[in-house]
Design a protein around this motif. Structure first.
Motif, PDB file in Angstrom:
ATOM      1  N   GLU A  44       5.322  39.365  15.222  1.00 51.39           N
ATOM      2  CA  GLU A  44       3.860  39.338  15.238  1.00 51.39           C
ATOM      3  C   GLU A  44       3.239  40.494  16.010  1.00 51.39           C
ATOM      4  O   GLU A  44       2.031  40.725  15.907  1.00 51.39           O
ATOM      5  N   CYS A  45       4.027  41.237  16.781  1.00 50.63           N
ATOM      6  CA  CYS A  45       3.475  42.376  17.522  1.00 50.63           C
ATOM      7  C   CYS A  45       3.526  43.665  16.716  1.00 50.63           C
ATOM      8  O   CYS A  45       2.907  44.659  17.092  1.00 50.63           O
ATOM      9  N   ALA A  46       4.271  43.684  15.600  1.00 49.53           N
ATOM     10  CA  ALA A  46       4.509  44.922  14.860  1.00 49.53           C
ATOM     11  C   ALA A  46       3.471  45.114  13.761  1.00 49.53           C
ATOM     12  O   ALA A  46       3.052  44.157  13.103  1.00 49.53           O
ATOM     13  N   GLU A  47       3.078  46.363  13.557  1.00 47.02           N
ATOM     14  CA  GLU A  47       2.155  46.723  12.479  1.00 47.02           C
ATOM     15  C   GLU A  47       2.864  47.680  11.534  1.00 47.02           C
ATOM     16  O   GLU A  47       3.167  48.818  11.896  1.00 47.02           O
ATOM     17  N   HIS A  48       3.141  47.203  10.326  1.00 47.81           N
ATOM     18  CA  HIS A  48       3.878  47.985   9.336  1.00 47.81           C
ATOM     19  C   HIS A  48       2.955  48.329   8.174  1.00 47.81           C
ATOM     20  O   HIS A  48       2.382  47.441   7.535  1.00 47.81           O
ATOM     21  N   ARG A  49       2.787  49.612   7.912  1.00 46.17           N
ATOM     22  CA  ARG A  49       1.912  50.088   6.840  1.00 46.17           C
ATOM     23  C   ARG A  49       0.516  49.465   6.943  1.00 46.17           C
ATOM     24  O   ARG A  49      -0.076  49.053   5.951  1.00 46.17           O
ATOM     25  N   GLY A  50       0.017  49.393   8.166  1.00 49.43           N
ATOM     26  CA  GLY A  50      -1.332  48.880   8.393  1.00 49.43           C
ATOM     27  C   GLY A  50      -1.459  47.383   8.361  1.00 49.43           C
ATOM     28  O   GLY A  50      -2.572  46.844   8.460  1.00 49.43           O
ATOM     29  N   ARG A  51      -0.346  46.668   8.258  1.00 51.63           N
ATOM     30  CA  ARG A  51      -0.411  45.210   8.149  1.00 51.63           C
ATOM     31  C   ARG A  51       0.367  44.554   9.280  1.00 51.63           C
ATOM     32  O   ARG A  51       1.491  44.960   9.595  1.00 51.63           O
ATOM     33  N   VAL A  52      -0.242  43.511   9.865  1.00 49.96           N
ATOM     34  CA  VAL A  52       0.420  42.693  10.882  1.00 49.96           C
ATOM     35  C   VAL A  52       0.667  41.313  10.277  1.00 49.96           C
ATOM     36  O   VAL A  52      -0.256  40.675   9.772  1.00 49.96           O
ATOM     37  N   TYR A  53       1.914  40.875  10.318  1.00 54.97           N
ATOM     38  CA  TYR A  53       2.270  39.565   9.773  1.00 54.97           C
ATOM     39  C   TYR A  53       2.250  38.536  10.905  1.00 54.97           C
ATOM     40  O   TYR A  53       2.992  38.677  11.878  1.00 54.97           O
ATOM     41  N   SER A  54       1.446  37.524  10.754  1.00 54.13           N
ATOM     42  CA  SER A  54       1.372  36.481  11.782  1.00 54.13           C
ATOM     43  C   SER A  54       2.118  35.233  11.340  1.00 54.13           C
ATOM     44  O   SER A  54       1.697  34.109  11.629  1.00 54.13           O
ATOM     45  N   LEU A  55       3.222  35.427  10.631  1.00 56.92           N
ATOM     46  CA  LEU A  55       4.019  34.319  10.119  1.00 56.92           C
ATOM     47  C   LEU A  55       5.485  34.534  10.483  1.00 56.92           C
ATOM     48  O   LEU A  55       5.938  35.676  10.628  1.00 56.92           O
ATOM     49  N   ILE A  56       6.219  33.435  10.578  1.00 59.16           N
ATOM     50  CA  ILE A  56       7.596  33.522  11.038  1.00 59.16           C
ATOM     51  C   ILE A  56       8.522  34.103   9.970  1.00 59.16           C
ATOM     52  O   ILE A  56       9.488  34.805  10.282  1.00 59.16           O
ATOM     53  N   GLY A  57       8.229  33.855   8.675  1.00 60.25           N
ATOM     54  CA  GLY A  57       9.099  34.352   7.611  1.00 60.25           C
ATOM     55  C   GLY A  57       9.244  35.861   7.628  1.00 60.25           C
ATOM     56  O   GLY A  57      10.369  36.390   7.684  1.00 60.25           O
ATOM     57  N   PRO A  58       8.133  36.620   7.578  1.00 61.40           N
ATOM     58  CA  PRO A  58       8.260  38.082   7.678  1.00 61.40           C
ATOM     59  C   PRO A  58       8.907  38.527   8.985  1.00 61.40           C
ATOM     60  O   PRO A  58       9.634  39.525   9.015  1.00 61.40           O
ATOM     61  N   GLY A  59       8.659  37.779  10.075  1.00 64.42           N
ATOM     62  CA  GLY A  59       9.287  38.123  11.350  1.00 64.42           C
ATOM     63  C   GLY A  59      10.796  38.061  11.271  1.00 64.42           C
ATOM     64  O   GLY A  59      11.500  38.939  11.795  1.00 64.42           O
ATOM     65  N   PHE A  60      11.328  37.043  10.600  1.00 63.47           N
ATOM     66  CA  PHE A  60      12.777  36.929  10.438  1.00 63.47           C
ATOM     67  C   PHE A  60      13.321  38.053   9.554  1.00 63.47           C
ATOM     68  O   PHE A  60      14.410  38.576   9.794  1.00 63.47           O
ATOM     69  N   GLU A  61      12.573  38.403   8.506  1.00 65.00           N
ATOM     70  CA  GLU A  61      13.019  39.501   7.650  1.00 65.00           C
ATOM     71  C   GLU A  61      13.062  40.809   8.438  1.00 65.00           C
ATOM     72  O   GLU A  61      13.991  41.609   8.286  1.00 65.00           O
ATOM     73  N   GLN A  62      12.057  41.033   9.272  1.00 60.78           N
ATOM     74  CA  GLN A  62      12.054  42.231  10.112  1.00 60.78           C
ATOM     75  C   GLN A  62      13.198  42.179  11.128  1.00 60.78           C
ATOM     76  O   GLN A  62      13.831  43.208  11.416  1.00 60.78           O
ATOM     77  N   ALA A  63      13.466  40.987  11.669  1.00 67.01           N
ATOM     78  CA  ALA A  63      14.555  40.848  12.647  1.00 67.01           C
ATOM     79  C   ALA A  63      15.891  41.258  12.040  1.00 67.01           C
ATOM     80  O   ALA A  63      16.706  41.936  12.682  1.00 67.01           O
ATOM     81  N   ASP A  64      16.133  40.850  10.792  1.00 65.34           N
ATOM     82  CA  ASP A  64      17.394  41.196  10.145  1.00 65.34           C
ATOM     83  C   ASP A  64      17.527  42.707   9.960  1.00 65.34           C
ATOM     84  O   ASP A  64      18.612  43.265  10.110  1.00 65.34           O
ATOM     85  N   VAL A  65      16.413  43.374   9.632  1.00 64.60           N
ATOM     86  CA  VAL A  65      16.438  44.833   9.455  1.00 64.60           C
ATOM     87  C   VAL A  65      16.670  45.529  10.798  1.00 64.60           C
ATOM     88  O   VAL A  65      17.489  46.451  10.905  1.00 64.60           O
ATOM     89  N   VAL A  66      15.951  45.097  11.846  1.00 64.67           N
ATOM     90  CA  VAL A  66      16.093  45.716  13.171  1.00 64.67           C
ATOM     91  C   VAL A  66      17.515  45.568  13.684  1.00 64.67           C
ATOM     92  O   VAL A  66      18.102  46.522  14.235  1.00 64.67           O
ATOM     93  N   ALA A  67      18.110  44.382  13.528  1.00 61.33           N
ATOM     94  CA  ALA A  67      19.466  44.151  14.037  1.00 61.33           C
ATOM     95  C   ALA A  67      20.459  45.129  13.416  1.00 61.33           C
ATOM     96  O   ALA A  67      21.364  45.637  14.096  1.00 61.33           O
TER      97      ALA A  67
END
Length: 660
Positions: free
Chosen positions: A287-310
């Protein structure tokens, strides 16, 4: 747990700041891919990581404190240091170290910021009164529980997912909830009709829903002389009395740490497609990240981002392309979900399709752009919802016949198509709450986690709203419990009677019944179809009953009368059975000639297929096999197709009778 310790190695560890669901997901993914990786995680809260999606269940009493899911279990052998209740104050980018609130320094090789968001509080008078609460963490739940009592009137400000779930949780707890919504309920998730149905459902639960922007929280003195919130005022001068106010008015990304460290920020911490910040050694997710001008305030996109970051902090180069916005309402005793693509071409024409079941318990809407699925909304049970969500994520094209099938049945594909989770592709998401795919569950099964409980513990799938537990049971080889069809017994009896009468009529009509000798006078059964008065009475009765049956068939989007959909279905079958009796009285079981013969055969075939379909619907509840679904579908569509020529044939029959 080694609290407030520093990881000291020759090579600096990966440091994760944030111990919420996204931060702990990153930690687990790193250790799953590289069990000996050196990682340190820091979290503001003194509690061990927990599942925030369960806080409403904790508040309502549906979940005990001891059962609050812990997100921190790690492999037995790991090289991670867990620092909970230890806030990071600054980032020393030049020396590649983070500094905690005590002044301790922790070097890092790569740094991940998963610091989430903070509640957004409306700028209105009274928002800081002592009985006005935000709802974000375990401390907020404790505060609400400590001051709660049965019958307390609580106003919840905010008509988003959290606001609705909070209102339902408070109502289950025995308190009186009033939901104040500035515009449409779940305006970012549901369309207008779906929002209306949800309002009706909440009102049926006893929750008051008030539409109007709150302009003030009015205070007054309580028995102890303390100034507390006693009412919420709206822009139209409405006053809503209350004993407590809970704010569910949205969130703001937490960016203070990034701003102090000189990282590029907008609404959130700006990241590229690899989820790197303006410093290539620092990543951000959730929820703190802004990707391409968009901030996702939901857990689903957060998990998808977590998998990429890891993967990327371990040396991979995996791109994040954005997420579909998938939401699912929990704890409201009604299934409600939506899924929309991240980006839509505003210049492209948008087409909307909608379906509503006869009893209004299910509403579904699709959004298409240039023939491709870009969004879906669902209210009520939708077993095939997983497939439509995957189609939205992939931007699948819907063919014209699939659109017609959706308008008629609520599903663009046949019900038996890929109905089993065993047929899903590996990338399909089984658990939307935790972002767990079929592939991850397959891996867990291969590792020996072969029960539902083991799958839930190992992957966290099914520990959110619980709607996917039956999929886990199927993967684990546990057969789901069949659900009986409503009104199965009367439906079975009426369908079998209609089927028997239609078969008898066909058998007795070839050859037709021999004429009786009526020379002796008196009344005979043949008078029903030979005397003009009786024949007209049965003919017009048959016509009226056919029209009623047609109206019952066409009531796809309307509900009327005291009966449920199952009740009207039985009425429809009984009406068809009576129509067969009237047909026998009108024709004497003689099929006639030319168009009259076609009309009679169409009517009998219609009754045969209708009776067969009704019986199969009742039988399917106790034995839901793919063969039964296929047979029932064939009977249903055959019944529908045979009904179309009936009005035309009836019109020709009536015209020829009176004209000639």
């Amino acid at each position: 747990m080694n609290n407030n310790k520093l990881l000291e190695q020759q090579q600096s560890p990966i440091v994760v700041v944030g111990s919420g669901p996204v931060g702990t997901r990153i930690l687990r993914d790193i250790l799953r891919a590289q069990p000996d990786a050196a990682v340190a995680i820091y979290g503001d809260e003194s509690w061990e990581p927990y599942d925030r999606s369960k806080l409403v269940s904790l508040l309502s009493g549906d979940l005990a404190w001891a059962d609050l899911p812990n997100l921190s279990p790690l492999p037995d052998r790991h090289n991670a240091v867990l620092n909970y209740g230890n806030r990071i104050e600054t980032i020393d980018r030049e020396n590649r170290a983070v500094v905690d609130w005590k002044g301790n320094r922790q070097p890092y090789s790569k740094l991940v910021l998963a610091i989430g968001s903070n509640p957004w509080l409306p700028d209105i008078p009274g928002v800081w009164l002592p009985n006005v609460h935000a709802f974000r963490n375990v401390g907020d739940v404790r505060e609400l529980l400590d001051n709660g009592y049965p019958g307390r009137r609580v106003v919840v400000l905010g008509g988003g997912l959290l606001g609705v779930e909070l209102a339902c949780g408070l109502q289950r707890k025995g308190e009186k909830a009033c939901l104040v919504v500035s515009s449409r309920l779940l305006g970012r998730q549901l369309d207008h009709r779906a929002g209306e149905l949800l309002v009706e459902h909440l009102q049926a639960l006893g929750i008051e829903v008030v539409f109007g922007r709150a302009t003030e929280i009015a205070g007054g003195r309580n028995a102890d002389g303390e100034t507390v919130a006693q009412a919420v005022l709206t822009f139209d001068q409405r006053q809503i009395d209350c004993d407590c106010v809970v704010l569910a008015t949205g969130v703001n990304p937490t960016i203070d740490l990034a701003v102090k460290s000189g990282l590029a920020t907008g609404r959130g911490i700006k990241v590229d497609d690899y989820l790197r910040t303006s410093d290539p050694l620092i990543y951000a997710a959730g929820e703190c990240a802004e990707h391409r001008g968009r901030v996702y305030s939901l857990i689903g996109p957060g998990f998808e981002q977590a998998d990429v970051v890891a993967q990327n902090v371990l040396g991979a180069r995996v791109k994040y392309h954005g997420s579909a916005i998938t939401t699912q309402l929990k704890g409201a005793d009604i299934a409600a979900f939506s899924c929309f693509q991240e980006e839509l071409d505003d210049a492209a024409p948008i087409r909307s399709l909608s379906y509503q079941s006869d009893d209004q318990s299910r509403y579904r809407a699709l959004r298409l752009s240039r023939g491709r699925l870009t969004g879906v909304v669902g209210i009520g049970d939708w077993p095939e919802g997983w497939r439509i969500r995957e189609a939205v994520r992939q931007g699948r094209r819907l063919m014209p016949w699939q659109c017609r099938r959706f308008l008629a049945t609520g599903n663009p594909w046949s019900e038996n198509a890929a109905a089993s989770v065993l047929q899903w592709p590996p990338h399909a998401t089984v658990c939307n709450c935790m972002g767990i795919s079929r592939g991850l569950l397959d891996l867990a099964l291969q590792q020996g986690h072969t029960s539902v409980a083991a799958l839930q513990t190992h992957t966290k799938a099914g520990t959110g709203c619980g709607s996917c537990v039956h999929f886990l049971a199927e993967l684990a080889g546990q057969a789901p419990t069949p659900q009986a069809v409503a009104g199965a017994r009367p439906l079975t009896a009426a369908s079998l009677l209609a089927l028997a009468l239609a078969l008898c009529a066909l058998l007795l009509s070839v050859p037709a019944l021999p004429p009786l000798d009526t020379s002796l006078g008196g009344w005979h059964w043949q008078n029903l179809w030979l005397q003009n008065g009786w024949k007209q009475a049965s003919g017009y009765s048959l016509l009226a009953l056919s029209c009623v049956a047609l109206l019952l068939s066409l009531r796809k989007r309307r509900s009327f009368g005291p009966l449920s959909y199952a009740g009207w279905r039985v009425v429809h079958v009984v009406g068809g059975t009576l129509a067969l009796v009237l047909l026998a009285a009108h024709t004497g079981l003689g099929l006639g000639h030319n168009l009259d013969r076609i009309l009679a055969l169409d009517f009998l075939a219609l009754a045969l297929l209708g009776g067969a379909a009704g019986g199969l619907v009742a039988l399917e509840g106790s034995s839901p096999t793919p063969l039964l679904r296929r047979l029932r579908g064939a009977g249903y569509w055959g019944h529908v197709l045979l009904f179309w020529p009936l009005p035309v044939l009836l019109a020709f029959h009536i015209l020829s009778t009176y004209y000639f």
